[in-house]
Motif scaffolding. Structure first.
Motif, PDB file in Angstrom:
ATOM      1  N   LEU A  55      82.573 -16.190  85.363  1.00 19.81           N
ATOM      2  CA  LEU A  55      83.558 -15.933  86.406  1.00 19.81           C
ATOM      3  C   LEU A  55      84.897 -16.577  86.056  1.00 19.81           C
ATOM      4  CD1 LEU A  55      81.328 -16.548  89.576  1.00 19.81           C
ATOM      5  CD2 LEU A  55      81.875 -14.367  88.476  1.00 19.81           C
ATOM      6  N   GLY A  56      84.851 -17.796  85.495  1.00 18.23           N
ATOM      7  CA  GLY A  56      86.081 -18.477  85.131  1.00 18.23           C
ATOM      8  C   GLY A  56      86.854 -17.734  84.059  1.00 18.23           C
ATOM      9  N   ALA A  57      86.138 -17.163  83.110  1.00 19.59           N
ATOM     10  CA  ALA A  57      86.790 -16.478  81.993  1.00 19.59           C
ATOM     11  C   ALA A  57      87.260 -15.074  82.356  1.00 19.59           C
ATOM     12  CB  ALA A  57      85.830 -16.408  80.805  1.00 19.59           C
ATOM     13  N   LYS A  58      86.512 -14.382  83.204  1.00 27.23           N
ATOM     14  CA  LYS A  58      86.780 -12.959  83.436  1.00 27.23           C
ATOM     15  C   LYS A  58      87.295 -12.616  84.833  1.00 27.23           C
ATOM     16  CE  LYS A  58      85.122 -11.819  79.334  1.00 27.23           C
ATOM     17  NZ  LYS A  58      83.868 -11.105  79.112  1.00 27.23           N
ATOM     18  N   VAL A 111      85.901  -0.305  88.283  1.00 26.36           N
ATOM     19  CA  VAL A 111      85.266  -1.215  87.343  1.00 26.36           C
ATOM     20  C   VAL A 111      86.008  -2.557  87.320  1.00 26.36           C
ATOM     21  CG1 VAL A 111      86.632  -0.339  85.399  1.00 26.36           C
ATOM     22  CG2 VAL A 111      84.445  -1.476  84.971  1.00 26.36           C
ATOM     23  N   MET A 112      85.238  -3.619  87.207  1.00 25.58           N
ATOM     24  CA  MET A 112      85.783  -4.967  87.146  1.00 25.58           C
ATOM     25  C   MET A 112      85.323  -5.664  85.871  1.00 25.58           C
ATOM     26  SD  MET A 112      87.744  -5.593  89.685  1.00 25.58           S
ATOM     27  CE  MET A 112      88.263  -4.453  90.980  1.00 25.58           C
ATOM     28  N   PRO A 113      86.185  -6.442  85.230  1.00 28.63           N
ATOM     29  CA  PRO A 113      87.599  -6.614  85.574  1.00 28.63           C
ATOM     30  C   PRO A 113      88.407  -5.366  85.218  1.00 28.63           C
ATOM     31  CG  PRO A 113      87.091  -7.811  83.565  1.00 28.63           C
ATOM     32  CD  PRO A 113      85.786  -7.290  84.075  1.00 28.63           C
ATOM     33  N   PRO A 114      89.488  -5.104  85.948  1.00 33.05           N
ATOM     34  CA  PRO A 114      90.249  -3.877  85.707  1.00 33.05           C
ATOM     35  C   PRO A 114      91.018  -3.901  84.391  1.00 33.05           C
ATOM     36  CG  PRO A 114      91.350  -5.248  87.346  1.00 33.05           C
ATOM     37  CD  PRO A 114      90.026  -5.888  87.068  1.00 33.05           C
ATOM     38  N   GLU A 115      91.313  -5.094  83.879  1.00 32.42           N
ATOM     39  CA  GLU A 115      92.036  -5.227  82.620  1.00 32.42           C
ATOM     40  C   GLU A 115      91.320  -6.220  81.722  1.00 32.42           C
ATOM     41  OE1 GLU A 115      95.925  -6.482  83.645  1.00 32.42           O
ATOM     42  OE2 GLU A 115      96.493  -4.614  84.637  1.00 32.42           O
ATOM     43  N   GLY A 116      91.576  -6.095  80.445  1.00 33.20           N
ATOM     44  CA  GLY A 116      90.938  -7.012  79.503  1.00 33.20           C
ATOM     45  C   GLY A 116      89.522  -6.582  79.164  1.00 33.20           C
ATOM     46  N   ASP A 117      88.817  -7.484  78.473  1.00 28.73           N
ATOM     47  CA  ASP A 117      87.465  -7.165  78.033  1.00 28.73           C
ATOM     48  C   ASP A 117      86.498  -7.115  79.204  1.00 28.73           C
ATOM     49  OD1 ASP A 117      88.370  -7.142  75.430  1.00 28.73           O
ATOM     50  OD2 ASP A 117      87.879  -9.260  75.079  1.00 28.73           O
ATOM     51  N   ARG A 118      85.632  -6.114  79.173  1.00 30.81           N
ATOM     52  CA  ARG A 118      84.576  -6.032  80.178  1.00 30.81           C
ATOM     53  C   ARG A 118      83.491  -7.055  79.872  1.00 30.81           C
ATOM     54  NH1 ARG A 118      82.677  -0.092  81.882  1.00 30.81           N
ATOM     55  NH2 ARG A 118      81.519  -1.497  83.270  1.00 30.81           N
ATOM     56  N   LEU A 119      82.643  -7.304  80.846  1.00 35.38           N
ATOM     57  CA  LEU A 119      81.510  -8.191  80.608  1.00 35.38           C
ATOM     58  C   LEU A 119      80.568  -7.523  79.622  1.00 35.38           C
ATOM     59  CD1 LEU A 119      82.704  -9.277  83.322  1.00 35.38           C
ATOM     60  CD2 LEU A 119      80.378  -9.931  83.935  1.00 35.38           C
ATOM     61  N   ASN A 120      80.021  -8.308  78.684  1.00 34.26           N
ATOM     62  CA  ASN A 120      79.073  -7.730  77.742  1.00 34.26           C
ATOM     63  C   ASN A 120      77.691  -7.613  78.390  1.00 34.26           C
ATOM     64  OD1 ASN A 120      77.694 -10.274  77.476  1.00 34.26           O
ATOM     65  ND2 ASN A 120      79.267 -10.922  76.002  1.00 34.26           N
ATOM     66  N   GLU A 121      76.760  -7.016  77.673  1.00 31.35           N
ATOM     67  CA  GLU A 121      75.434  -6.749  78.251  1.00 31.35           C
ATOM     68  C   GLU A 121      74.729  -8.033  78.681  1.00 31.35           C
ATOM     69  OE1 GLU A 121      73.114  -4.444  75.585  1.00 31.35           O
ATOM     70  OE2 GLU A 121      74.472  -2.715  75.591  1.00 31.35           O
TER      71      GLU A 121
END
Length: 750
Positions: A40-43, A98-108
């Motif tokens: 959560l802190g990173a994304k 989809v969240m987060p809307p920008e940047g890298d998505r959460l990986n599997e």
């Protein structure tokens, strides 16, 4: 067993093993603190933290994460990932959802962790630093608790402890750590001849009892106190009497004042029922704030800046908190609300100082050291055999020891008290709700009510129910000894700070320090330096460097460059120039002409006479707008702000200082002269003398040979010069001594 069956068994056994391991891992519950909060802190926190709460969602506080969103949906439904908007958004493929809307998505892996956490009940956990520590059981396998905790970690990391450091290396390390000065060759040799436990403990006793102990630890504290001899800002007027606060700090450490008392006196000594002069002097801690008397500035604006600085510094020094982040909005990453910042500010908002050039309020005070010196003069005056000239001299000296006006903390009278209000977005001109003084909820585990003043704040800080103070303070001490804290980020124990490398050791040290050792620094230091972990060799083999290049797991001893003050002090001590006087006003060693010309209102820098310029770096005059250049080059701060951690750098300019600065040139000359006087015939012995004084160890054959080569090379050059101020032999030896003072063995604690 047939061969084919053995082959099949060899193929399937690993699969069975990994399958069982996977099941075991699947069975382990997901930890919010360790697994989910970092994701959560990173994304997510940039949009759902303390600054912004888009959609009405914040992950900082438990109550905010589980409440209904503005969309009337639930972000987290414990036990039901498919009904939790958080999970639905992170697996969505729809643009705009989809969240987060920008940047890298959460990986599997991250998505699965969040799904499992919600399915397992979405249990909330506090960040480790806000949880009240419990005394951990000391692991078996070592006599000393520190070694037991460190050994447990080393075993888990596949490392083993280094052998003990050589006696001469250890004794130098101990001297530099406890009093900040190197041992004499005689002390080093005596310990090398008898490196027993009894002898080691005796050296510890002597160093802890030394007056130089207080100087060494005052140096560390003055960075936190943002001590300086000037007011700061553009005009940067001089504060001639602030050195009395430094005297108080040195005295407190020398007397081993319990750190809880040390805290109470600095934050609120004036609010004691019957404060002494020393209690009042201690409150100058928070009068180290800057004063801006530039024409056209608003006194109230800069009074408020000083008040907010006091809140920020108090929370950083004693709570390891990046509290200044909460001035304009709730903390981006830590559970501290915007309103709570102004509740802490309220403790300091009622003081009488008001950004005045005069630095009022002031009180005429004496430090304990000056009182002792004055008493000595008065006793001497009682001698009936003194001449008239001597009597007049003593009377003049006594008159010079009058009390000096020192800026101190005072509160306004009740009928003049200020109303403490929240500033909208940190703007002091836009006041909002009235806020009463109170500690931040997340930090407060005491379950008690304290007075709504500075004394109440100080009492809360040192209450046994406060989970932070003990940890933060022992971590600061650990960093001074090992070069790296158990929590590397001394200034930030929050979510964005680094986790402790040895959490059980940190908790054991903190509880032992605050309870069994009654907050006494000398007891804490004795505990740490008596461990085998501290006494290890700092040499590292290839395995250690590969597995632990930064020595996070403590498989070897500390090894790092000395502080700015220690580098200068050491050169003076080994050369014989050192002035050991303790306490007193700041002094001015050599400084190049014109350095202070950058200041608009220039005071005069005048090199102190009579050996005062050879006092410890601690006493060097500290002007914020133009600090002493040598100190800055070796990473000392400007003292405009509180600094928890000096970041060590290595630059070519540092070598230019230690090779060419007049202080170091003068030290090399004195060391060379001493070497030649001690051994007036044999160059090899002269070099060995200088080397041992500087490093606490004699040179090996390689070092001796190279230094003799350097001597011979320079001697030939100097003999070809007709007009030298000294003999060619002394000039050549000076060059050798300058080289010695620049060796790694000298500039680095090993």
């Amino acid at each position: 067993m047939c061969r084919s069956f053995r082959v099949l068994l060899g193929l399937f056994c690993p699969l069975i093993f990994f399958g069982l391991a996977g099941c075991e891992q699947e069975a382990s519950p997901v930890s919010f603190a360790n697994d989910i909060r970092p994701i959560l802190g990173a994304k997510c926190m940039s949009c759902h933290g303390g600054v912004r709460q888009l959609g009405g969602l914040s992950f900082l506080f438990e109550e905010d994460m589980y409440k209904e969103l503005r969309s009337e949906k639930m972000a987290v439904v414990p036990g039901k990932p498919e009904e939790s908007e958080v999970y639905r958004r992170i697996i969505s493929e729809r643009e705009g959802l989809v969240m987060p809307p920008e940047g890298d998505r959460l990986n599997e892996t991250e998505v699965e962790l969040i799904r499992r956490w919600i399915a397992e009940g979405a249990a909330w956990e506090e960040h480790w630093a806000y949880v009240r520590p419990e005394l951990p059981a000391i692991p078996a396998g070592a006599e000393h608790p520190v070694d037991a905790f460190v050994g447990k970690t080393l075993l888990a990391k596949g490392l083993s402890a280094a052998p003990a450091a050589a006696p001469t290396t250890l004794i130098r390390r101990l001297y530099l750590d406890l009093i900040g000065l190197p041992p004499s060759p005689e002390v080093s040799r005596a310990f090398a001849d008898n490196p027993t436990e009894e002898a080691y403990q005796q050296v510890i006793d002597e160093l802890l009892a030394s007056e130089h102990f207080g100087e060494r630890w005052a140096s560390f504290w003055l960075d936190l106190a943002r001590y300086a001899d000037s007011q700061g800002y553009q005009k940067d007027h001089i504060r001639k009497t602030m050195f009395l606060y430094r005297d108080w700090v040195i005295e407190a450490f020398n007397q081993d004042m319990p750190i809880d008392s040390f805290t109470l006196r600095q934050l609120a000594g004036d609010l004691f029922p019957a404060p002494t002069g020393q209690d009042l002097l201690a409150t100058a801690f928070h009068r180290n704030t800057m004063t801006n008397d530039e024409g056209g500035t608003d006194d109230e604006e800069f009074r408020v800046k000083a008040v907010m600085d006091r809140a920020n510094v108090t929370m950083e020094v004693w709570q390891g908190s990046t509290f200044s982040c909460v001035q304009c909005h709730s903390h981006p990453y830590d559970p501290v609300r915007h309103e709570e910042y102004y509740a802490v500010k309220g403790y300091f908002n009622n003081t009488a100082d008001a950004d005045l050039t005069s630095d009022e309020p002031k009180l005429p005070l004496q430090s304990a050291a000056r009182l002792r010196e004055l008493a000595g003069l008065e006793r001497a005056l009682q001698d009936d055999t003194l001449s008239r000239a001597r009597v007049a001299e003593l009377e003049a000296a006594i008159a010079a020891f009058r009390p000096l006006p020192v800026p101190v903390m005072q509160d306004l009278l009740p009928d003049s008290s200020r109303i403490n209000r929240l500033f909208v977005r940190g703007n002091w001109l836009m006041e909002a709700d009235t806020i009463e003084p109170a500690p931040p909820t997340t930090f407060d585990k005491t379950g008690k009510t304290f007075p709504p003043n500075r004394l109440g704040l100080a009492q809360w800080l040192v209450d046994e129910g406060n989970p932070m103070t003990g940890r933060v303070l022992v971590n600061r001490v650990w960093e001074q000894l090992f070069g790296r804290g158990i929590v590397k980020t001394l200034e930030d124990f929050g979510v964005q700070g680094e986790k402790p490398t040895h959490p059980e050791l940190l908790d054991w040290l903190a509880i032992n320090f605050t309870q069994a050792q009654n907050w006494r620094l000398k007891s804490l230091l004795r505990t740490i330096v008596s461990s085998q972990t501290y006494r290890q060799s700092s040499s590292a083999d290839s395995v250690q460097l590969a597995l632990d290049p930064d020595n996070r797991w403590l498989a070897r001893g500390p090894r790092f460059r000395l502080s700015a003050e220690q580098i200068r002090d050491q050169a003076l001590v080994v050369s014989g120039l050192f002035n050991p006087k303790v306490y007193g006003p700041s002094v001015m060693p050599h400084q190049p002409e014109g350095v202070w010309n950058v200041i608009r209102h220039v005071a005069r820098w005048k090199t102190s006479p009579d050996g005062q310029n050879h006092r410890r770096g601690l006493y060097t005059f500290y002007r914020r707008a133009s600090p002493y250049p040598t100190m800055l080059l070796f990473d000392a701060p400007s003292r405009e702000l509180c600094v928890s951690r000096r970041i060590r750098t290595n630059t070519p300019l540092q070598a230019m200082v230690t090779l060419n600065d007049p202080v170091f040139v003068e030290a090399a000359e004195a060391l060379a002269a001493g070497a030649m006087e001690a051994h007036n015939s044999k160059v090899e012995d002269q070099i060995a003398y200088a080397f041992e004084r500087a490093t606490a160890s004699p040179p090996d054959d390689f070092q001796s040979a190279r230094l003799q080569e350097l001597y011979a090379l320079n001697l030939a050059e100097f003999q070809a010069i007709d007009s030298l101020p000294n003999s060619p032999e002394l000039a050549a030896m000076e060059t050798v001594c300058r080289a010695i003072l620049n060796l790694d063995e000298v500039l680095v604690k090993r």
